[in-house]
Motif scaffolding. Sequence first.
Motif, PDB file in Angstrom:
ATOM      1  N   ARG A   1       0.823  -1.206   0.000  1.00 44.37           N
ATOM      2  CA  ARG A   1       0.000   0.000   0.000  1.00 44.37           C
ATOM      3  C   ARG A   1       0.863   1.265   0.000  1.00 44.37           C
ATOM      4  O   ARG A   1       0.589   2.223  -0.707  1.00 44.37           O
ATOM      5  CB  ARG A   1      -0.947   0.002   1.198  1.00 44.37           C
ATOM      6  N   SER A   2       1.951   1.231   0.780  1.00 48.10           N
ATOM      7  CA  SER A   2       2.797   2.426   0.870  1.00 48.10           C
ATOM      8  C   SER A   2       3.498   2.722  -0.456  1.00 48.10           C
ATOM      9  O   SER A   2       4.043   3.798  -0.642  1.00 48.10           O
ATOM     10  CB  SER A   2       3.829   2.259   1.988  1.00 48.10           C
ATOM     11  N   ARG A   3       3.478   1.764  -1.352  1.00 51.50           N
ATOM     12  CA  ARG A   3       4.072   1.973  -2.685  1.00 51.50           C
ATOM     13  C   ARG A   3       3.001   2.106  -3.776  1.00 51.50           C
ATOM     14  O   ARG A   3       3.328   2.057  -4.965  1.00 51.50           O
ATOM     15  CB  ARG A   3       4.997   0.797  -3.027  1.00 51.50           C
ATOM     16  N   GLY A   4       1.748   2.182  -3.356  1.00 54.55           N
ATOM     17  CA  GLY A   4       0.659   2.291  -4.319  1.00 54.55           C
ATOM     18  C   GLY A   4       0.438   1.016  -5.121  1.00 54.55           C
ATOM     19  O   GLY A   4      -0.098   1.047  -6.225  1.00 54.55           O
ATOM     20  N   LEU A   5       0.849  -0.113  -4.539  1.00 55.59           N
ATOM     21  CA  LEU A   5       0.724  -1.403  -5.234  1.00 55.59           C
ATOM     22  C   LEU A   5      -0.407  -2.225  -4.617  1.00 55.59           C
ATOM     23  O   LEU A   5      -0.779  -2.006  -3.469  1.00 55.59           O
ATOM     24  CB  LEU A   5       2.042  -2.192  -5.100  1.00 55.59           C
ATOM     25  N   PRO A   6      -0.932  -3.197  -5.365  1.00 58.12           N
ATOM     26  CA  PRO A   6      -1.947  -4.081  -4.771  1.00 58.12           C
ATOM     27  C   PRO A   6      -1.319  -4.975  -3.697  1.00 58.12           C
ATOM     28  O   PRO A   6      -0.122  -5.282  -3.764  1.00 58.12           O
ATOM     29  CB  PRO A   6      -2.435  -4.919  -5.957  1.00 58.12           C
ATOM     30  N   ARG A   7      -2.133  -5.379  -2.722  1.00 53.76           N
ATOM     31  CA  ARG A   7      -1.636  -6.202  -1.610  1.00 53.76           C
ATOM     32  C   ARG A   7      -0.888  -7.436  -2.112  1.00 53.76           C
ATOM     33  O   ARG A   7       0.098  -7.878  -1.527  1.00 53.76           O
ATOM     34  CB  ARG A   7      -2.805  -6.669  -0.722  1.00 53.76           C
ATOM     35  N   GLY A   8      -1.396  -7.983  -3.218  1.00 49.88           N
ATOM     36  CA  GLY A   8      -0.793  -9.210  -3.758  1.00 49.88           C
ATOM     37  C   GLY A   8       0.681  -9.040  -4.087  1.00 49.88           C
ATOM     38  O   GLY A   8       1.475  -9.977  -3.947  1.00 49.88           O
TER      39      GLY A   8
END
Length: 265
Positions: free
Chosen positions: A29-36
Amino acid sequence: MADEPLPVPADRLPRHVGIIMDGNGRWARSRGLPRGEGHERGADAVRTVVRAARKMGISALTLFAFSSQNWDRPPEEVFHLMELLRRYLHEEREEILENGIRLVSVGQIDRLPAHVREPLEELKAASASNRDMILCLALSYGGRETITAAARDLARAALRGEVDPDTVTPEVFERFMESSRLLPPLDLLVRTSGEHRVSNFFLWELAYAELHFTETMWPDFGRDDLVEALVDYARRERRFGKTSEQVAAVAEPAPAEPAHGGSAR
Ligand code: IPE
Ligand code: IPE
Ligand code: MG
């Protein structure tokens, strides 16, 4: 046997380390990525840490990979985690077998889908005679669930007349715990991601384990973080309820009394 210089003296190394691998979602999340994406990178961290632990000569490493409560996550996340596990077992098979690692598991593996359970059982059997390190995956694992299962088994044994309830001590009870059949006592628990809780992991086994908490999110956890935890552990004095003086007396036995002519006490 350790393959490289140890970060701490060998006699200060924990035999059994357990890790609550937490923070994959927040890392993503802190990188703007999906949890997966966090789970994918978390699987890479598993590879690094298993390799480092094996090289340092740690006897047993338990990784809390999926809790009984994690089944309640969104189905697509559960599906992805199962797929990652299947892939891990497939991709690490050779390395596990070649490096003398014995794979075991704790938890309700009958709840795992067949495409995970079957390769897991296969690799456990194939690695059963390996002796260099035990890698234990806690899968569909809950501490309370495990203790309850042990209590059920104990009750059944009592009903069969094999155990007298009046003789049940912690030592007797422990024989019904699956971890006691597979693993040495837990020495060190590591939890990543800055959370200070045990989230239903190894509740029985934690009685006298040392606890190490780090802010590092699991996907960022590497060899240096493991070393930091081991150095922290090596500094601890484990007293098991005794006094410091008692512990020191066992660690360094007092010089023997001279055979003759010693002063009277
Ligand atoms: C750990 O990371 C992986 C599992 C529990 C399976 P999380 O997915 O719990 O990540 P956070 O805690 O939401 O950041
Ligand atoms: C604990 O992490 C379980 C694993 C690491 C497998 P969770 O993310 O599920 O724990 P909580 O929800 O923060 O307590
Ligand atoms: Mg979490």
